[in-house]
Design a protein around this motif. Sequence first.
Motif, PDB file in Angstrom:
ATOM      1  N   MET A   1      57.545  43.606  30.743  1.00 21.77           N
ATOM      2  CA  MET A   1      56.196  43.351  31.235  1.00 21.77           C
ATOM      3  C   MET A   1      55.399  44.653  31.251  1.00 21.77           C
ATOM      4  O   MET A   1      55.935  45.706  31.519  1.00 21.77           O
ATOM      5  CB  MET A   1      56.246  42.785  32.654  1.00 21.77           C
ATOM      6  CG  MET A   1      56.832  41.381  32.761  1.00 21.77           C
ATOM      7  SD  MET A   1      55.875  40.180  31.874  1.00 21.77           S
ATOM      8  CE  MET A   1      54.853  39.548  33.146  1.00 21.77           C
ATOM      9  N   ASN A   2      54.127  44.530  30.964  1.00 20.83           N
ATOM     10  CA  ASN A   2      53.221  45.657  30.999  1.00 20.83           C
ATOM     11  C   ASN A   2      52.116  45.322  31.998  1.00 20.83           C
ATOM     12  O   ASN A   2      51.826  44.152  32.232  1.00 20.83           O
ATOM     13  CB  ASN A   2      52.638  45.918  29.610  1.00 20.83           C
ATOM     14  CG  ASN A   2      52.054  47.295  29.463  1.00 20.83           C
ATOM     15  OD1 ASN A   2      52.099  48.101  30.380  1.00 20.83           O
ATOM     16  ND2 ASN A   2      51.500  47.566  28.305  1.00 20.83           N
ATOM     17  N   THR A   3      51.489  46.342  32.566  1.00 23.42           N
ATOM     18  CA  THR A   3      50.420  46.129  33.545  1.00 23.42           C
ATOM     19  C   THR A   3      49.220  46.977  33.168  1.00 23.42           C
ATOM     20  O   THR A   3      49.369  48.115  32.749  1.00 23.42           O
ATOM     21  CB  THR A   3      50.895  46.519  34.961  1.00 23.42           C
ATOM     22  OG1 THR A   3      52.041  45.750  35.300  1.00 23.42           O
ATOM     23  CG2 THR A   3      49.814  46.274  35.991  1.00 23.42           C
ATOM     24  N   VAL A   4      48.047  46.398  33.314  1.00 21.62           N
ATOM     25  CA  VAL A   4      46.805  47.147  33.141  1.00 21.62           C
ATOM     26  C   VAL A   4      46.005  46.987  34.431  1.00 21.62           C
ATOM     27  O   VAL A   4      45.948  45.897  34.996  1.00 21.62           O
ATOM     28  CB  VAL A   4      46.002  46.670  31.904  1.00 21.62           C
ATOM     29  CG1 VAL A   4      45.547  45.237  32.035  1.00 21.62           C
ATOM     30  CG2 VAL A   4      44.829  47.575  31.625  1.00 21.62           C
ATOM     31  N   THR A   5      45.438  48.089  34.911  1.00 21.23           N
ATOM     32  CA  THR A   5      44.613  48.072  36.113  1.00 21.23           C
ATOM     33  C   THR A   5      43.175  48.348  35.719  1.00 21.23           C
ATOM     34  O   THR A   5      42.898  49.296  34.980  1.00 21.23           O
ATOM     35  CB  THR A   5      45.087  49.137  37.126  1.00 21.23           C
ATOM     36  OG1 THR A   5      46.455  48.891  37.453  1.00 21.23           O
ATOM     37  CG2 THR A   5      44.252  49.093  38.401  1.00 21.23           C
ATOM     38  N   ILE A   6      42.259  47.528  36.208  1.00 21.69           N
ATOM     39  CA  ILE A   6      40.843  47.667  35.884  1.00 21.69           C
ATOM     40  C   ILE A   6      40.256  48.847  36.656  1.00 21.69           C
ATOM     41  O   ILE A   6      40.416  48.936  37.871  1.00 21.69           O
ATOM     42  CB  ILE A   6      40.066  46.379  36.248  1.00 21.69           C
ATOM     43  CG1 ILE A   6      40.744  45.137  35.678  1.00 21.69           C
ATOM     44  CG2 ILE A   6      38.610  46.485  35.809  1.00 21.69           C
ATOM     45  CD1 ILE A   6      40.976  45.161  34.203  1.00 21.69           C
ATOM     46  N   LEU A   7      39.583  49.754  35.950  1.00 14.00           N
ATOM     47  CA  LEU A   7      38.919  50.869  36.623  1.00 14.00           C
ATOM     48  C   LEU A   7      37.686  50.348  37.343  1.00 14.00           C
ATOM     49  O   LEU A   7      36.894  49.595  36.769  1.00 14.00           O
ATOM     50  CB  LEU A   7      38.498  51.937  35.607  1.00 14.00           C
ATOM     51  CG  LEU A   7      39.625  52.654  34.870  1.00 14.00           C
ATOM     52  CD1 LEU A   7      39.038  53.561  33.793  1.00 14.00           C
ATOM     53  CD2 LEU A   7      40.483  53.432  35.835  1.00 14.00           C
ATOM     54  N   PRO A   8      37.485  50.754  38.608  1.00 16.21           N
ATOM     55  CA  PRO A   8      36.296  50.303  39.340  1.00 16.21           C
ATOM     56  C   PRO A   8      35.020  50.973  38.834  1.00 16.21           C
ATOM     57  O   PRO A   8      35.071  52.051  38.227  1.00 16.21           O
ATOM     58  CB  PRO A   8      36.578  50.710  40.782  1.00 16.21           C
ATOM     59  CG  PRO A   8      37.760  51.585  40.771  1.00 16.21           C
ATOM     60  CD  PRO A   8      38.389  51.532  39.424  1.00 16.21           C
ATOM     61  N   TYR A   9      33.892  50.336  39.098  1.00 13.98           N
ATOM     62  CA  TYR A   9      32.598  50.928  38.781  1.00 13.98           C
ATOM     63  C   TYR A   9      32.528  52.292  39.465  1.00 13.98           C
ATOM     64  O   TYR A   9      33.001  52.462  40.576  1.00 13.98           O
ATOM     65  CB  TYR A   9      31.448  50.065  39.283  1.00 13.98           C
ATOM     66  CG  TYR A   9      31.358  48.688  38.654  1.00 13.98           C
ATOM     67  CD1 TYR A   9      32.146  48.321  37.580  1.00 13.98           C
ATOM     68  CD2 TYR A   9      30.476  47.759  39.151  1.00 13.98           C
ATOM     69  CE1 TYR A   9      32.047  47.061  37.009  1.00 13.98           C
ATOM     70  CE2 TYR A   9      30.370  46.488  38.587  1.00 13.98           C
ATOM     71  CZ  TYR A   9      31.167  46.155  37.528  1.00 13.98           C
ATOM     72  OH  TYR A   9      31.067  44.908  36.977  1.00 13.98           O
ATOM     73  N   GLY A  10      31.933  53.252  38.786  1.00 15.64           N
ATOM     74  CA  GLY A  10      31.821  54.597  39.339  1.00 15.64           C
ATOM     75  C   GLY A  10      32.975  55.510  38.958  1.00 15.64           C
ATOM     76  O   GLY A  10      32.908  56.713  39.212  1.00 15.64           O
ATOM     77  N   SER A  11      34.026  54.964  38.341  1.00 18.23           N
ATOM     78  CA  SER A  11      35.155  55.798  37.918  1.00 18.23           C
ATOM     79  C   SER A  11      34.695  56.766  36.835  1.00 18.23           C
ATOM     80  O   SER A  11      33.992  56.384  35.906  1.00 18.23           O
ATOM     81  CB  SER A  11      36.288  54.942  37.352  1.00 18.23           C
ATOM     82  OG  SER A  11      36.850  54.122  38.337  1.00 18.23           O
ATOM     83  N   LYS A  12      35.109  58.018  36.950  1.00 12.58           N
ATOM     84  CA  LYS A  12      34.804  59.011  35.924  1.00 12.58           C
ATOM     85  C   LYS A  12      35.866  58.919  34.839  1.00 12.58           C
ATOM     86  O   LYS A  12      37.055  58.815  35.140  1.00 12.58           O
ATOM     87  CB  LYS A  12      34.783  60.402  36.532  1.00 12.58           C
ATOM     88  CG  LYS A  12      33.649  60.580  37.519  1.00 12.58           C
ATOM     89  CD  LYS A  12      33.670  61.957  38.134  1.00 12.58           C
ATOM     90  CE  LYS A  12      32.532  62.066  39.142  1.00 12.58           C
ATOM     91  NZ  LYS A  12      32.532  63.366  39.814  1.00 12.58           N
ATOM     92  N   VAL A  13      35.413  58.928  33.587  1.00  9.44           N
ATOM     93  CA  VAL A  13      36.320  58.787  32.450  1.00  9.44           C
ATOM     94  C   VAL A  13      35.977  59.778  31.353  1.00  9.44           C
ATOM     95  O   VAL A  13      34.868  60.320  31.302  1.00  9.44           O
ATOM     96  CB  VAL A  13      36.291  57.347  31.875  1.00  9.44           C
ATOM     97  CG1 VAL A  13      36.770  56.333  32.902  1.00  9.44           C
ATOM     98  CG2 VAL A  13      34.910  56.987  31.364  1.00  9.44           C
ATOM     99  N   VAL A  14      36.957  59.989  30.468  1.00 13.70           N
ATOM    100  CA  VAL A  14      36.767  60.787  29.269  1.00 13.70           C
ATOM    101  C   VAL A  14      37.225  59.952  28.080  1.00 13.70           C
ATOM    102  O   VAL A  14      38.208  59.207  28.182  1.00 13.70           O
ATOM    103  CB  VAL A  14      37.538  62.128  29.343  1.00 13.70           C
ATOM    104  CG1 VAL A  14      39.031  61.909  29.476  1.00 13.70           C
ATOM    105  CG2 VAL A  14      37.214  63.002  28.140  1.00 13.70           C
ATOM    106  N   VAL A  15      36.496  60.045  26.972  1.00 18.02           N
ATOM    107  CA  VAL A  15      36.897  59.358  25.741  1.00 18.02           C
ATOM    108  C   VAL A  15      38.023  60.165  25.101  1.00 18.02           C
ATOM    109  O   VAL A  15      37.864  61.353  24.826  1.00 18.02           O
ATOM    110  CB  VAL A  15      35.711  59.221  24.760  1.00 18.02           C
ATOM    111  CG1 VAL A  15      36.158  58.555  23.462  1.00 18.02           C
ATOM    112  CG2 VAL A  15      34.576  58.431  25.398  1.00 18.02           C
TER     113      VAL A  15
END
Length: 97
Positions: free
Chosen positions: A1-15
């Motif tokens: 099994m694999n899990t993905v967690t949704i990043l909340p609005y306002g999360s800082k990210v880098v491409v």
Amino acid sequence: MNTVTILPYGSKVVVTSVDMNGYWGRDLHPEATDVGFLGVVVANLVALPGDVECRSNVLGGTEFSFDEETESVDVCYTVRAADGRVLELMNHEIEAI
């Protein structure tokens, strides 16, 4: 099994990479030169197992578990930079910072 967690609005990210095939319906497509782009999550859509495109809006922090061999969960994020530029990116193209 694999899990993905949704990043909340306002999360800082880098491409971290750019999938030139993108997700279906992406209007604000990134370019290969966008690797390193910094931004903040302003929206998300999720493609759950059986979906062919991202369409379900989900609360940040929500986790989805799936069988990696037979299913996939893709998250499509809208990310805005400080200069106002906006990109539509998939979960495998970004990392939270």
